[in-house]
Structure formats: structure tokens, C-alpha cells
Design an enzyme around this catalytic site. Structure first.
Site, mmCIF file in Angstrom:
data_model
loop_
_atom_site.group_PDB
_atom_site.id
_atom_site.type_symbol
_atom_site.label_atom_id
_atom_site.label_comp_id
_atom_site.label_asym_id
_atom_site.label_seq_id
_atom_site.Cartn_x
_atom_site.Cartn_y
_atom_site.Cartn_z
ATOM 1 N N ASN A 1 0.830 -1.204 0.000
ATOM 2 C CA ASN A 1 0.000 0.000 0.000
ATOM 3 C C ASN A 1 0.864 1.253 0.000
ATOM 4 O O ASN A 1 1.982 1.276 0.511
ATOM 5 C CB ASN A 1 -0.994 -0.011 1.171
ATOM 6 N N GLU B 1 -3.521 -4.225 -2.853
ATOM 7 C CA GLU B 1 -4.181 -5.047 -3.881
ATOM 8 C C GLU B 1 -4.262 -4.287 -5.205
ATOM 9 O O GLU B 1 -4.049 -4.833 -6.287
ATOM 10 C CB GLU B 1 -5.610 -5.404 -3.433
ATOM 11 N N CYS C 1 -10.385 -4.379 1.261
ATOM 12 C CA CYS C 1 -11.462 -3.416 1.496
ATOM 13 C C CYS C 1 -12.504 -3.525 0.381
ATOM 14 O O CYS C 1 -12.283 -4.182 -0.645
ATOM 15 C CB CYS C 1 -10.899 -1.996 1.575
ATOM 16 N N GLU D 1 0.617 5.498 0.594
ATOM 17 C CA GLU D 1 -0.144 6.654 1.084
ATOM 18 C C GLU D 1 0.594 7.937 0.732
ATOM 19 O O GLU D 1 1.824 7.985 0.792
ATOM 20 C CB GLU D 1 -0.296 6.549 2.612
ATOM 21 N N CYS E 1 -11.274 -2.464 -3.106
ATOM 22 C CA CYS E 1 -10.401 -3.479 -3.720
ATOM 23 C C CYS E 1 -11.207 -4.691 -4.177
ATOM 24 O O CYS E 1 -10.911 -5.277 -5.219
ATOM 25 C CB CYS E 1 -9.303 -3.908 -2.747
ATOM 26 N N CYS F 1 -4.380 0.939 -2.147
ATOM 27 C CA CYS F 1 -4.184 -0.263 -1.337
ATOM 28 C C CYS F 1 -3.198 -1.197 -2.059
ATOM 29 O O CYS F 1 -3.038 -1.124 -3.283
ATOM 30 C CB CYS F 1 -5.499 -1.008 -1.162
HETATM 31 N N1 THU Z 1 -5.212 -1.107 2.894
HETATM 32 C C1 THU Z 1 -4.770 -1.994 1.952
HETATM 33 O O1 THU Z 1 -3.642 -1.878 1.462
HETATM 34 N N2 THU Z 1 -5.596 -2.992 1.572
HETATM 35 C C2 THU Z 1 -6.860 -3.147 2.046
HETATM 36 O O2 THU Z 1 -7.629 -3.891 1.488
HETATM 37 C C3 THU Z 1 -7.259 -2.427 3.248
HETATM 38 C C4 THU Z 1 -6.548 -1.141 3.455
HETATM 39 C C5 THU Z 1 -4.330 -0.015 3.283
HETATM 40 C C6 THU Z 1 -4.755 1.321 2.722
HETATM 41 C C7 THU Z 1 -4.115 2.280 3.697
HETATM 42 O O3 THU Z 1 -2.794 2.502 3.289
HETATM 43 C C8 THU Z 1 -4.111 1.528 5.012
HETATM 44 O O4 THU Z 1 -4.309 0.150 4.680
HETATM 45 C C9 THU Z 1 -5.215 1.962 5.970
HETATM 46 O O5 THU Z 1 -6.429 2.015 5.352
#
Ligand code: THU
Length: 234
Positions: free
Chosen positions: A145, A158, A189, A147, A192, A156
Site C-alpha cells: 500500500n 491489492e 477493502c 499513502e 479493492c 491499497c
Molecule cells: N489497505 C490496503 O492496502 N488494503 C486493504 O484492502 C485495506 C486497506 C491499506 C490502505 C491504507 O494505506 C491503510 O491500509 C489503511 O487504510
């Protein structure tokens, strides 16, 4: 990789308007990105977001962006975020882009790779690293992931790994494996799941949870009764 090839790799069945760009990192590595549409239009990944997030997921900082014109979604945001130099050119330098396809061999033990991969996650806001591996029959892609200052512009793990594979021209997948060491469970999530439904509609999704257990799911079970309409394809 030629310019024409990369444009063909854009996934734009709903607009028929392929978009692509190349991001060069401070260290001089080049990462391509293509537009990846979703049947739920707002979940579309713009080419610039794909290229920048792929670059960041590889531990590199974007520095320059090569575009054919400036009509690319999110271009202004990413230019400002990383003070990117924008180079408008017909000769997009796709031939030198990094090949992020990895061969499956005897060293490919997903959970041990996913654990190491967590270190690459770019999580200044959440400190919640997630790693993902997307498998074809013979190769795999790695993702984490990412940010940035605007939470809505990160991706994310995925979606990063799916972006890498689509940009590389791969669309046939075997399975997706995901890991996070924090949280009760590793679980994609909702956004995704929608993107997974587009590219891995009836595929195995293997979740490696923080407590050391693993669960296996069929993607359709993660998003049953999902939105579909052939009328949207052009
Ligand atoms: N995150 C993912 O990488 N995959 C998911 O399916 C759930 C959330 C990450 C996004 C963000 O960087 C952090 O988790 C918090 O939401």
C-alpha cells in the site's frame, strides 16, 4: 517496450480512451502506468496514479513524468506532491521501463515473501502496512500500500499489484495473496473487492492473517451479487 504497446495495455473498455505515462524516479528508474477503468467508474485508476504508486511501491521517489499531453487525470496533484518535472513528448520512454514481473521458482514461498515485502509499504499516515502477491501461471507481481498527503490518492496493496500487472500487459491471473501483520484479519477493502471482481472474478484469494492463520476464499464470495452490466462496455 514500445509506446504503442503500452497504450494497448491500458484497460479502457468503458471509455475506449487509452491513457499512459511514464514516471522517472530520482534514481533514474522508469515506471510506466496505464489507465485502469472499473465498471464502477469512480474506482478507475488514472495512469498517473498508477505510475506514481508503482514507483513509490518500489521504494523510489517520483521525479519526472513523461506524458503525451497534459490531459491526464490527477496530473496536477502528483506534480505538486512530488514537484515533478513534466515532459510532454511524443517519444514516451517506455522502452526503458522497469520489468516488475518476477518468475515463480522454488524460492517463491508466498508468506515469507509477503512478510519481507511489508517493509516496502509507504504508510506515513496509517502505519498499517499491507503486502500482496498476484500470480499468473509462471510469474508473479508484488505490491504494497502507498499513502500520500491526500488520502484519496493513495492505493491499497491489492490495487498497486493489479496496476503493475495490467501495466505489464498481463490480464490472466491465477490467484491473489494478501498479508498484514496488524489488525484482526487480512481482508481486502470494499473498493479493492470491486477491482478484484473486474480482473479476478472467480479466482482464489488467499489471506494470511496476523495471527499466523491463512484463509482461502473465492473472489465472488468476497463480493457476491456485484455490479455488472454489459451495456457499459463500448
Ligand atoms: N489497505 C490496503 O492496502 N488494503 C486493504 O484492502 C485495506 C486497506 C491499506 C490502505 C491504507 O494505506 C491503510 O491500509 C489503511 O487504510
Amino acid at each position: 517496450m514500445t509506446r504503442n504497446l503500452i497504450y494497448t495495455q491500458a484497460y479502457t473498455p468503458y471509455s475506449n480512451k487509452p491513457k499512459a505515462c511514464v514516471v522517472e524516479s530520482r534514481k533514474g528508474s522508469s515506471y510506466a502506468g496505464v489507465r485502469i477503468e472499473n465498471i464502477s467508474y469512480p474506482l478507475t485508476i488514472p495512469a498517473v496514479q498508477a505510475a506514481c504508486c508503482i514507483c513509490l511501491s518500489e521504494g523510489q521517489i517520483p521525479s519526472k513524468i513523461y506524458v503525451q499531453n497534459k490531459e491526464l487525470d490527477q496530473l496536477d496533484f502528483w506534480v505538486q506532491e512530488f514537484d515533478l518535472e513534466v515532459i510532454v513528448t511524443d517519444e514516451l520512454r517506455f522502452e526503458n521501463t522497469e520489468d516488475l514481473t518476477l518468475p515463480i521458482d522454488t524460492d517463491t514461498v508466498p508468506l515469507s515473501k509477503l512478510k519481507i515485502l511489508l517493509e516496502k509499504a509507504v504508510t506515513p499516515n496509517s502505519d498499517f502496512p499491507v503486502s500482496a502477491m498476484l500470480f499468473t501461471k509462471t510469474a508473479y507481481f508484488e505490491g504494497v500500500n502507498v499513502e500520500v498527503s491526500d488520502w484519496t490518492k493513495g492505493l491499497c496493496a491489492e490495487r498497486v499489484v493489479i496496476s503493475k500487472a495490467i501495466t505489464a500487459g498481463i490480464t490472466e491471473f491465477e490467484r491473489l495473496e494478501i498479508h498484514t501483520k496488524k489488525g484482526e484479519v487480512s481482508s481486502p477493502c470494499g473498493a479493492c473487492r470491486q477491482v478484484i471482481a473486474e480482473f479476478l472474478p472467480y479466482h482464489d484469494i488467499i489471506l494470511h492473517h496476523a495471527d499466523g492463520t491463512t484463509s482461502e476464499h473465492l473472489s465472488i464470495d468476497l463480493l457476491p451479487f456485484n455490479f455488472k452490466s454489459t451495456s457499459l462496455k463500448k
